[in-house]
Design a protein around this motif. Sequence first.
Motif, PDB file in Angstrom:
ATOM      1  N   LYS A  68       0.832  -1.203   0.000  1.00 52.84           N
ATOM      2  CA  LYS A  68       0.000   0.000   0.000  1.00 52.84           C
ATOM      3  C   LYS A  68       0.867   1.254   0.000  1.00 52.84           C
ATOM      4  N   ALA A  69       1.915   1.239   0.842  1.00 44.41           N
ATOM      5  CA  ALA A  69       2.821   2.387   0.914  1.00 44.41           C
ATOM      6  C   ALA A  69       3.554   2.600  -0.408  1.00 44.41           C
ATOM      7  N   GLN A  70       3.981   1.471  -1.028  1.00 43.67           N
ATOM      8  CA  GLN A  70       4.670   1.556  -2.323  1.00 43.67           C
ATOM      9  C   GLN A  70       3.738   2.101  -3.403  1.00 43.67           C
ATOM     10  N   LYS A  71       2.471   1.656  -3.356  1.00 47.12           N
ATOM     11  CA  LYS A  71       1.487   2.104  -4.335  1.00 47.12           C
ATOM     12  C   LYS A  71       1.235   3.599  -4.202  1.00 47.12           C
ATOM     13  N   GLU A  72       1.094   4.060  -2.959  1.00 47.54           N
ATOM     14  CA  GLU A  72       0.861   5.485  -2.714  1.00 47.54           C
ATOM     15  C   GLU A  72       2.073   6.309  -3.142  1.00 47.54           C
ATOM     16  N   ALA A  73       3.271   5.792  -2.854  1.00 52.85           N
ATOM     17  CA  ALA A  73       4.496   6.499  -3.240  1.00 52.85           C
ATOM     18  C   ALA A  73       4.593   6.592  -4.759  1.00 52.85           C
ATOM     19  N   ALA A  74       4.208   5.504  -5.439  1.00 55.13           N
ATOM     20  CA  ALA A  74       4.249   5.492  -6.904  1.00 55.13           C
ATOM     21  C   ALA A  74       3.249   6.499  -7.474  1.00 55.13           C
ATOM     22  N   GLN A  75       2.068   6.604  -6.836  1.00 55.41           N
ATOM     23  CA  GLN A  75       1.059   7.554  -7.306  1.00 55.41           C
ATOM     24  C   GLN A  75       1.509   8.995  -7.096  1.00 55.41           C
ATOM     25  N   VAL A  76       2.151   9.246  -5.951  1.00 50.67           N
ATOM     26  CA  VAL A  76       2.690  10.588  -5.689  1.00 50.67           C
ATOM     27  C   VAL A  76       3.732  10.943  -6.744  1.00 50.67           C
ATOM     28  N   ALA A  77       4.580   9.979  -7.083  1.00 51.87           N
ATOM     29  CA  ALA A  77       5.613  10.197  -8.106  1.00 51.87           C
ATOM     30  C   ALA A  77       4.964  10.471  -9.462  1.00 51.87           C
ATOM     31  N   ASN A  78       3.879   9.755  -9.772  1.00 50.13           N
ATOM     32  CA  ASN A  78       3.166   9.969 -11.039  1.00 50.13           C
ATOM     33  C   ASN A  78       2.579  11.372 -11.108  1.00 50.13           C
ATOM     34  N   VAL A  79       2.041  11.835  -9.976  1.00 52.92           N
ATOM     35  CA  VAL A  79       1.479  13.193  -9.931  1.00 52.92           C
ATOM     36  C   VAL A  79       2.591  14.223 -10.157  1.00 52.92           C
ATOM     37  N   ALA A  80       3.727  14.007  -9.520  1.00 53.57           N
ATOM     38  CA  ALA A  80       4.860  14.933  -9.682  1.00 53.57           C
ATOM     39  C   ALA A  80       5.323  14.974 -11.137  1.00 53.57           C
ATOM     40  N   ASN A  81       5.425  13.803 -11.780  1.00 57.09           N
ATOM     41  CA  ASN A  81       5.823  13.748 -13.193  1.00 57.09           C
ATOM     42  C   ASN A  81       4.795  14.440 -14.083  1.00 57.09           C
ATOM     43  N   TYR A  82       3.529  14.260 -13.734  1.00 54.01           N
ATOM     44  CA  TYR A  82       2.434  14.879 -14.498  1.00 54.01           C
ATOM     45  C   TYR A  82       2.523  16.405 -14.430  1.00 54.01           C
ATOM     46  N   VAL A  83       2.693  16.923 -13.205  1.00 50.90           N
ATOM     47  CA  VAL A  83       2.795  18.381 -13.016  1.00 50.90           C
ATOM     48  C   VAL A  83       3.970  18.930 -13.811  1.00 50.90           C
ATOM     49  N   SER A  84       5.076  18.202 -13.790  1.00 55.11           N
ATOM     50  CA  SER A  84       6.260  18.629 -14.536  1.00 55.11           C
ATOM     51  C   SER A  84       5.992  18.647 -16.038  1.00 55.11           C
ATOM     52  N   ALA A  85       5.316  17.595 -16.530  1.00 53.87           N
ATOM     53  CA  ALA A  85       5.032  17.489 -17.967  1.00 53.87           C
ATOM     54  C   ALA A  85       4.087  18.592 -18.430  1.00 53.87           C
ATOM     55  N   ILE A  86       3.047  18.865 -17.638  1.00 56.54           N
ATOM     56  CA  ILE A  86       2.082  19.913 -18.010  1.00 56.54           C
ATOM     57  C   ILE A  86       2.750  21.284 -17.961  1.00 56.54           C
ATOM     58  N   SER A  87       3.596  21.507 -16.959  1.00 57.14           N
ATOM     59  CA  SER A  87       4.305  22.799 -16.836  1.00 57.14           C
ATOM     60  C   SER A  87       5.203  23.035 -18.042  1.00 57.14           C
ATOM     61  N   GLU A  88       5.889  21.991 -18.479  1.00 51.82           N
ATOM     62  CA  GLU A  88       6.743  22.105 -19.664  1.00 51.82           C
ATOM     63  C   GLU A  88       5.906  22.361 -20.905  1.00 51.82           C
ATOM     64  N   ALA A  89       4.750  21.693 -20.990  1.00 48.44           N
ATOM     65  CA  ALA A  89       3.871  21.873 -22.150  1.00 48.44           C
ATOM     66  C   ALA A  89       3.341  23.297 -22.225  1.00 48.44           C
ATOM     67  N   LEU A  90       3.046  23.881 -21.070  1.00 50.10           N
ATOM     68  CA  LEU A  90       2.557  25.258 -21.036  1.00 50.10           C
ATOM     69  C   LEU A  90       3.585  26.217 -21.614  1.00 50.10           C
ATOM     70  N   LEU A  91       4.843  25.963 -21.331  1.00 48.58           N
ATOM     71  CA  LEU A  91       5.918  26.811 -21.869  1.00 48.58           C
ATOM     72  C   LEU A  91       6.135  26.542 -23.352  1.00 48.58           C
ATOM     73  N   MET A  92       5.990  25.298 -23.739  1.00 45.28           N
ATOM     74  CA  MET A  92       6.274  24.912 -25.121  1.00 45.28           C
ATOM     75  C   MET A  92       5.179  25.371 -26.084  1.00 45.28           C
ATOM     76  N   PHE A  93       3.913  25.108 -25.688  1.00 42.18           N
ATOM     77  CA  PHE A  93       2.808  25.440 -26.592  1.00 42.18           C
ATOM     78  C   PHE A  93       2.449  26.918 -26.544  1.00 42.18           C
ATOM     79  N   LYS A  94       2.486  27.466 -25.344  1.00 44.88           N
ATOM     80  CA  LYS A  94       2.033  28.836 -25.098  1.00 44.88           C
ATOM     81  C   LYS A  94       0.662  29.032 -25.726  1.00 44.88           C
ATOM     82  N   GLU A  95       0.458  30.060 -26.513  1.00 43.70           N
ATOM     83  CA  GLU A  95      -0.850  30.295 -27.130  1.00 43.70           C
ATOM     84  C   GLU A  95      -0.830  29.965 -28.618  1.00 43.70           C
ATOM     85  N   ALA A  96       0.255  29.396 -29.076  1.00 43.72           N
ATOM     86  CA  ALA A  96       0.401  29.120 -30.515  1.00 43.72           C
ATOM     87  C   ALA A  96      -0.598  28.084 -31.003  1.00 43.72           C
ATOM     88  N   ASP A  97      -0.817  27.056 -30.197  1.00 41.33           N
ATOM     89  CA  ASP A  97      -1.708  25.977 -30.629  1.00 41.33           C
ATOM     90  C   ASP A  97      -2.538  25.524 -29.429  1.00 41.33           C
TER      91      ASP A  97
END
Length: 347
Positions: free
Chosen positions: A55-84
């Motif tokens: 259970k602890a490993q599963k929760e830790a993995a989910q927290v890591a997934n959320v962190a990766n997601y936030v990072s990916a979306i933040s990068e996408a916001l900079l990359m796409f901006k308002e162009a597309d």
Amino acid sequence: MSDKSLSSVKRFFRWVDLHHGVLGFIATVVTVIVTVGVAYKSIQTSADLFSEELKAQKEAAQVANVANYVSAISEALLMFKEADEEALDRFVVSRSELLLESLSTSTLLAQVIQFISDNDFAKLFDTTRYFQEKKFLSLAGKDLSYIKLNDITFTTTSLYCVNLTGSYLSRTTFDFPDFSYVNMENLNFNETKLNGARVYWSNLKDVSIELSGKEENLPLTFSQTSFIFSNLQGLRLGKSNTQSKSLDPDKLNKQQQKDLEVLAEMLFNTKSLYGSLLDNDLKQLMLDLNPKKYEELVSLEYFLKVDSVPNASLEASRKTYSTEATLVAHQEAWRQRWQDKIDRWCK
């Protein structure tokens, strides 16, 4: 030692000598039982520890997934901006969809929803995007119990089989949403509104409306909302069922009466209350204040009209709704009917 005592001792040892095989077997069985018991307890303890570790490993993995997601979306916001903008929307939907499906804790789900909204993507929960051939994010079946959401506007969002028990919604608006089989028991509304909602077979028992913000906005909490077969018992102002103990009986009665009047005005601003449950004192006050309006709100014919039921299916709808209303009234057990609906449609 007397002769009698010596005789008893001799008989005992003679019995032991004759039955030593049986006694040995019993001793062996007892030893095995004790050993197995100890082993079982050890296995059970190990299993519990292993389960907790997983259970602890599963929760830790989910927290890591959320962190990766936030990072990916933040990068996408900079990359796409308002162009597309459409490409950015598609990217956010695809990444968010996968993440929302993988999360099993309401806290993490709420954090992701809040992050999506804080970055101006709450529009992606708009289910009408389907008709524009654009994907949308679904909250169907999500457990969002005991969470907090702030400053979000959901427009034409569908909440189907969502659990919002005990949650806290602050400055959150639902514009023209569709709520079906939603559990909002003990939900706390703080400057939160259901505007033009269609709330079907949902549980709003003990929902509290916080006395914050502009008090004149309180009657608009459920503006133009239809409550169909929903439980509104225990609806109250403030965070507690009990009023302040510092008030004397007269002031307490006056405060309770004032609160009832606000709640009555709140419900007079709805479109329909057909088949829904209200506290007797609130129902009686609405009848006293405006009997014509109250009868309209609980009328099936008026509900079919405001719900825009097509003429082609009017007769069938009239029969379906009236039959359901009769069953609820006859059983005097809304919760059992509610549980039957949940078991059928949400599992």
